[in-house]
Enzyme design. Structure first.
Site, short mmCIF file in Angstrom:
data_model
loop_
_atom_site.label_atom_id
_atom_site.label_comp_id
_atom_site.label_asym_id
_atom_site.label_seq_id
_atom_site.Cartn_x
_atom_site.Cartn_y
_atom_site.Cartn_z
N ARG A 143 0.94 -1.43 0.16
CA ARG A 143 0.04 0.07 -0.30
C ARG A 143 0.86 1.22 0.08
NH1 ARG A 143 -2.36 -3.90 3.87
NH2 ARG A 143 -4.42 -4.03 3.57
N LYS A 167 -2.46 -2.00 7.97
CA LYS A 167 -4.25 -1.65 7.82
C LYS A 167 -4.32 -2.14 9.74
CE LYS A 167 -6.65 -0.11 4.56
NZ LYS A 167 -7.70 -0.91 3.36
N HIS A 238 -1.68 2.36 -6.34
CA HIS A 238 -3.07 1.39 -5.32
C HIS A 238 -3.00 0.53 -6.88
CE1 HIS A 238 -4.80 0.18 -2.19
NE2 HIS A 238 -5.99 -0.50 -3.69
N ARG A 241 -0.36 -2.40 -6.40
CA ARG A 241 -1.19 -2.52 -5.71
C ARG A 241 -1.73 -3.89 -6.67
NH1 ARG A 241 -1.73 -4.32 -0.61
NH2 ARG A 241 -4.03 -4.70 0.74
N HIS A 264 -4.85 -8.61 3.39
CA HIS A 264 -6.31 -9.11 3.68
C HIS A 264 -6.41 -9.51 4.60
CE1 HIS A 264 -6.61 -7.66 -1.01
NE2 HIS A 264 -6.34 -6.65 -0.35
N TYR A 273 -9.28 -10.44 -7.46
CA TYR A 273 -8.54 -10.66 -8.33
C TYR A 273 -9.20 -12.13 -9.44
CZ TYR A 273 -6.25 -7.06 -6.29
OH TYR A 273 -6.36 -5.78 -4.82
#
Length: 295
Positions: A143, A167, A238, A241, A264, A273
């Site tokens: 990120r 995150k 992004h 990414r 994730h 994806y």
């Protein structure tokens, strides 16, 4: 009364205004149809939502918000005994599929990363820094904030691993490639010219003045290098990414591994994806399932 209860839940004025508009519109619709609140049925709600779509060209997101507002209002009315049955309980809108991220093919990314360095010394130094940023974004699917917050101590050159704080301050270990390693080494030579020796806690990507690059500066440099390569792509961190994830999944077919590398917490986030893998999944099914129509 209903809005007063909403205010007691510390909801913003913007949210309250949206609730008021949505519910007022529905009440006005019922008034025109001579339908009392206690007479409202799910079919009336469907008619109202269809009316909103036809008259106002509402998006699926706006339509969902309208239904949410009405559902909250009717829940309040049911709890206050203004309704015996909540007709919105059984009404569900069909959710729109999550938009697929934009994509750039491998050849285009290679063209950007392998472009010739500028001739002017300063521009060449900036390119070596930017190239290291680009390589890491694409090599490890980081990120923007993760690249921006990367410190020297987070890089394990021996094992080609990065310690990433993502995150929620969650830490994960991700690999990076040989080309990213070469680019980092070349950049750190320039780093010493600009700043001298660095400490373990030093930022990896800095400006000429020695300050850690801001997210906006990184975004601008990524866009600039795509433009310098003459590529007609609105490149941003992004997007790189997204490309990392799709290209990795397309080659490896390992959704769990890609999930781990992206950081994730939920596999369903990574599954956006899998649109690239429908043909592969069909092949796996045909080969593996006992009831498939094998040729």
């Amino acid at each position: 009364m209903w809005l007063k209860d909403r205010k007691l839940q510390n909801q913003s004025e913007h949210t309250l205004d949206a609730y008021f508009r949505d519910v007022s519109g529905f009440i006005a619709f019922c008034y025109e149809k001579n339908i009392e609140l206690k007479q409202v049925e799910a079919s009336d709600l469907r008619e109202y939502l269809a009316f909103k779509v036809e008259q106002h060209q509402l998006s699926s997101t706006s339509l969902q918000r309208h239904l949410t507002s009405i559902r909250q209002f009717m829940k309040w009315a049911e709890q206050g005994n203004y309704l015996t049955i909540n007709p919105s309980d059984d009404l569900q809108l069909k959710r729109q599929p999550r938009a697929l991220p934009g994509m750039v093919d491998v050849e285009t990314i290679n063209f950007i990363l392998d472009q010739t360095a500028p001739e002017k010394p300063l521009e060449q130094q900036l390119w070596l820094r930017d190239k290291a940023i680009l390589e890491l974004l694409y090599s490890s699917g980081l990120r923007l904030a993760e690249v921006q917050g990367l410190d020297i101590r987070d890089i394990d050159f021996g094992r080609l691993l990065l310690r990433i704080t993502g995150k929620g301050n969650k830490t994960r270990i991700v690999p990076f490639g040989g080309k990213a390693k070469d680019s980092l080494i070349e950049w750190l030579k320039i780093y010493r010219i600009w700043q001298g020796e660095f400490k373990p806690e030093s930022a990896v990507f800095i400006s000429q003045k020695g300050a850690r690059l801001s997210p906006r500066q990184i975004e601008n440099r990524v866009k600039f290098q795509a433009q310098r390569a003459g590529v007609n792509v609105d490149l941003h961190p992004h997007l790189l990414r997204h490309c990392f994830a799709s290209h990795m999944l397309s080659s490896s077919r390992d959704l769990r591994a890609v999930q781990e590398m992206l950081g994730h917490s939920n596999l369903t986030t990574t599954q956006i994806y899998t649109h690239l893998d429908f043909e592969h999944l069909a092949q796996v099914y045909d080969q593996a399932h006992p009831r498939a129509n094998k040729k």
